[in-house]
Design a protein around this motif. Structure first.
Motif, PDB file in Angstrom:
ATOM      1  N   THR A  47       0.912  -1.127   0.178  1.00 25.19           N
ATOM      2  CA  THR A  47       0.012   0.125  -0.050  1.00 25.19           C
ATOM      3  C   THR A  47       0.927   1.143   0.044  1.00 25.19           C
ATOM      4  N   PRO A  48       0.602   2.278  -1.090  1.00 28.65           N
ATOM      5  CA  PRO A  48       1.570   3.401  -1.135  1.00 28.65           C
ATOM      6  C   PRO A  48       1.377   4.338   0.101  1.00 28.65           C
ATOM      7  N   VAL A  49       2.423   4.973   0.589  1.00 21.97           N
ATOM      8  CA  VAL A  49       2.237   5.866   1.589  1.00 21.97           C
ATOM      9  C   VAL A  49       2.132   7.432   0.985  1.00 21.97           C
ATOM     10  N   GLY A  50       1.287   8.294   1.128  1.00 22.63           N
ATOM     11  CA  GLY A  50       1.346   9.382   0.747  1.00 22.63           C
ATOM     12  C   GLY A  50       2.363  10.390   1.135  1.00 22.63           C
ATOM     13  N   VAL A  51       2.727  11.307   0.573  1.00 21.89           N
ATOM     14  CA  VAL A  51       3.917  12.236   0.556  1.00 21.89           C
ATOM     15  C   VAL A  51       3.429  13.533   0.367  1.00 21.89           C
ATOM     16  N   VAL A  52       4.162  14.532   0.895  1.00 22.29           N
ATOM     17  CA  VAL A  52       3.809  15.952   0.359  1.00 22.29           C
ATOM     18  C   VAL A  52       4.315  16.106  -0.717  1.00 22.29           C
ATOM     19  N   PRO A  53       3.940  16.646  -1.924  1.00 20.49           N
ATOM     20  CA  PRO A  53       4.513  16.988  -3.256  1.00 20.49           C
ATOM     21  C   PRO A  53       5.835  17.535  -3.107  1.00 20.49           C
ATOM     22  N   PRO A  54       6.770  17.272  -3.654  1.00 18.86           N
ATOM     23  CA  PRO A  54       8.082  18.029  -3.788  1.00 18.86           C
ATOM     24  C   PRO A  54       7.754  19.717  -4.134  1.00 18.86           C
ATOM     25  N   TYR A  55       6.843  19.836  -5.114  1.00 14.85           N
ATOM     26  CA  TYR A  55       6.663  20.921  -5.706  1.00 14.85           C
ATOM     27  C   TYR A  55       5.915  21.997  -4.745  1.00 14.85           C
ATOM     28  N   ALA A  56       5.200  21.644  -3.865  1.00 12.66           N
ATOM     29  CA  ALA A  56       4.636  22.568  -3.126  1.00 12.66           C
ATOM     30  C   ALA A  56       5.404  23.523  -2.288  1.00 12.66           C
ATOM     31  N   THR A  57       4.892  24.698  -2.294  1.00  7.15           N
ATOM     32  CA  THR A  57       5.646  25.981  -1.508  1.00  7.15           C
ATOM     33  C   THR A  57       5.555  25.707  -0.337  1.00  7.15           C
ATOM     34  N   ASP A  58       6.514  26.308   0.445  1.00  7.84           N
ATOM     35  CA  ASP A  58       6.540  26.359   2.074  1.00  7.84           C
ATOM     36  C   ASP A  58       4.874  27.108   2.571  1.00  7.84           C
ATOM     37  N   GLU A  59       4.538  27.914   1.828  1.00  4.80           N
ATOM     38  CA  GLU A  59       3.116  28.339   2.127  1.00  4.80           C
ATOM     39  C   GLU A  59       2.249  27.442   2.028  1.00  4.80           C
ATOM     40  N   ALA A  60       1.958  26.714   1.060  1.00  5.73           N
ATOM     41  CA  ALA A  60       1.202  25.738   0.560  1.00  5.73           C
ATOM     42  C   ALA A  60       1.239  24.591   1.880  1.00  5.73           C
ATOM     43  N   LYS A  61       2.415  24.352   2.050  1.00  9.51           N
ATOM     44  CA  LYS A  61       2.707  23.076   3.301  1.00  9.51           C
ATOM     45  C   LYS A  61       2.053  23.383   4.405  1.00  9.51           C
ATOM     46  N   GLU A  62       2.249  24.673   4.686  1.00  6.75           N
ATOM     47  CA  GLU A  62       1.921  24.987   5.852  1.00  6.75           C
ATOM     48  C   GLU A  62       0.225  25.279   5.795  1.00  6.75           C
ATOM     49  N   GLU A  63      -0.482  25.652   4.856  1.00  7.63           N
ATOM     50  CA  GLU A  63      -1.966  25.599   4.698  1.00  7.63           C
ATOM     51  C   GLU A  63      -2.325  24.472   4.862  1.00  7.63           C
ATOM     52  N   TYR A  64      -1.917  23.411   3.861  1.00  6.74           N
ATOM     53  CA  TYR A  64      -2.565  22.325   3.487  1.00  6.74           C
ATOM     54  C   TYR A  64      -2.155  20.874   4.025  1.00  6.74           C
ATOM     55  N   TRP A  65      -0.811  21.073   4.736  1.00  8.96           N
ATOM     56  CA  TRP A  65      -0.152  19.937   5.265  1.00  8.96           C
ATOM     57  C   TRP A  65       0.335  20.114   6.476  1.00  8.96           C
ATOM     58  N   PRO A  66      -0.131  20.898   7.225  1.00 11.54           N
ATOM     59  CA  PRO A  66       0.458  21.031   8.592  1.00 11.54           C
ATOM     60  C   PRO A  66       0.377  19.672   9.471  1.00 11.54           C
ATOM     61  N   GLY A  67       1.562  19.218  10.070  1.00 16.31           N
ATOM     62  CA  GLY A  67       1.414  18.124  10.686  1.00 16.31           C
ATOM     63  C   GLY A  67       1.189  16.856   9.893  1.00 16.31           C
ATOM     64  N   TYR A  68       1.221  16.849   8.709  1.00 17.99           N
ATOM     65  CA  TYR A  68       0.959  15.579   7.893  1.00 17.99           C
ATOM     66  C   TYR A  68       2.006  14.709   8.119  1.00 17.99           C
ATOM     67  N   ARG A  69       1.385  13.545   8.188  1.00 20.08           N
ATOM     68  CA  ARG A  69       2.158  12.206   8.325  1.00 20.08           C
ATOM     69  C   ARG A  69       1.444  11.212   7.309  1.00 20.08           C
ATOM     70  N   GLY A  70       1.982  10.641   6.655  1.00 16.71           N
ATOM     71  CA  GLY A  70       1.519   9.654   5.299  1.00 16.71           C
ATOM     72  C   GLY A  70       1.268   8.217   6.272  1.00 16.71           C
ATOM     73  N   GLY A  71       0.608   7.329   5.633  1.00 18.76           N
ATOM     74  CA  GLY A  71       0.415   5.992   6.278  1.00 18.76           C
ATOM     75  C   GLY A  71      -1.109   5.665   6.777  1.00 18.76           C
ATOM     76  N   SER A  72      -1.787   6.473   6.665  1.00 23.00           N
ATOM     77  CA  SER A  72      -3.286   6.639   7.055  1.00 23.00           C
ATOM     78  C   SER A  72      -3.801   5.301   6.397  1.00 23.00           C
ATOM     79  N   LEU A  73      -3.789   5.281   4.814  1.00 27.02           N
ATOM     80  CA  LEU A  73      -4.271   4.285   4.097  1.00 27.02           C
ATOM     81  C   LEU A  73      -3.800   2.936   4.508  1.00 27.02           C
ATOM     82  N   ARG A  74      -2.446   2.932   4.797  1.00 28.41           N
ATOM     83  CA  ARG A  74      -1.775   1.505   5.298  1.00 28.41           C
ATOM     84  C   ARG A  74      -2.202   1.190   6.319  1.00 28.41           C
ATOM     85  N   ASP A  75      -2.503   2.065   7.491  1.00 32.20           N
ATOM     86  CA  ASP A  75      -2.838   1.656   8.852  1.00 32.20           C
ATOM     87  C   ASP A  75      -4.250   0.999   8.815  1.00 32.20           C
TER      88      ASP A  75
END
Length: 141
Positions: free
Chosen positions: A47-75
Motif C-alpha cells: 500500500t502506498p504511503v502519501g507524501v507531500v508533493p515536492p513542488y509544494a511551496t512552503d506556504e502551501a505546506k503550512e496551509e494544506y499539510w500542517p502536521g501531515y504524516r503519511g500512512g493512514s491508508l496503510r494503517d
C-alpha cells in the motif's frame, strides 16, 4: 489361519481415538487466521504511503499539510472475522478509508499494489500442510 498381535491393534485404536479428538474446525480457523495475517502483511507492504508533493511551496505546506504524516491508508487495513460457509472458510481483508478505492482503482495506479490470486493459491496449501502435520504428528508417529 494366522496370528494377530492385539497389542498393536490396541495402539492403533488409541491413535485413531486421538485423531477423532482433533478439532478440525479450530484447526481450519487457526490456519485461516494465519493465512489472513500473512496476506494482511503483504497488502500493507504494497500500500502506498502519501507524501507531500515536492513542488509544494512552503506556504502551501503550512496551509494544506500542517502536521501531515503519511500512512493512514496503510494503517486502515483490517481483517474481518472468519466465516464458515459449508466446508469453506472465508477471510476478508478490507480498508474502510474513504479514498482507498480511488487509490486502488484510480488512474494513478501502478502495478503491484495487491496480492495476486496466484500467490494466495501457492501460499495457502503449504501453510495448511504444516499446520496439519503439527496437529497430527502425535497421532501418526
Amino acid at each position: 489361519w494366522g496370528r494377530c498381535y492385539y497389542r498393536e491393534l490396541k495402539k492403533l485404536d488409541e491413535r485413531l481415538q486421538q485423531l477423532s479428538e482433533v478439532d478440525m474446525d479450530r484447526l481450519c480457523r487457526d490456519a485461516a487466521k494465519k493465512i489472513a495475517q500473512i496476506l494482511l502483511n503483504k497488502v500493507k507492504k504494497r500500500t502506498p504511503v502519501g507524501v507531500v508533493p515536492p513542488y509544494a511551496t512552503d506556504e502551501a505546506k503550512e496551509e494544506y499539510w500542517p502536521g501531515y504524516r503519511g500512512g493512514s491508508l496503510r494503517d486502515a487495513w483490517t481483517i474481518l472475522p472468519i466465516e464458515k460457509h459449508g466446508d469453506q472458510y472465508t477471510v476478508i481483508i478490507i480498508n474502510n478509508l474513504e479514498y482507498a478505492s480511488y487509490v486502488e482503482y484510480g488512474h494513478r495506479q501502478t502495478p503491484g499494489r495487491y496480492v495476486p490470486e496466484q500467490e494466495v493459491k501457492t501460499l495457502a496449501p503449504s501453510i495448511l500442510n504444516d499446520m496439519l502435520y503439527d496437529a497430527l504428528k502425535g497421532v501418526f508417529s
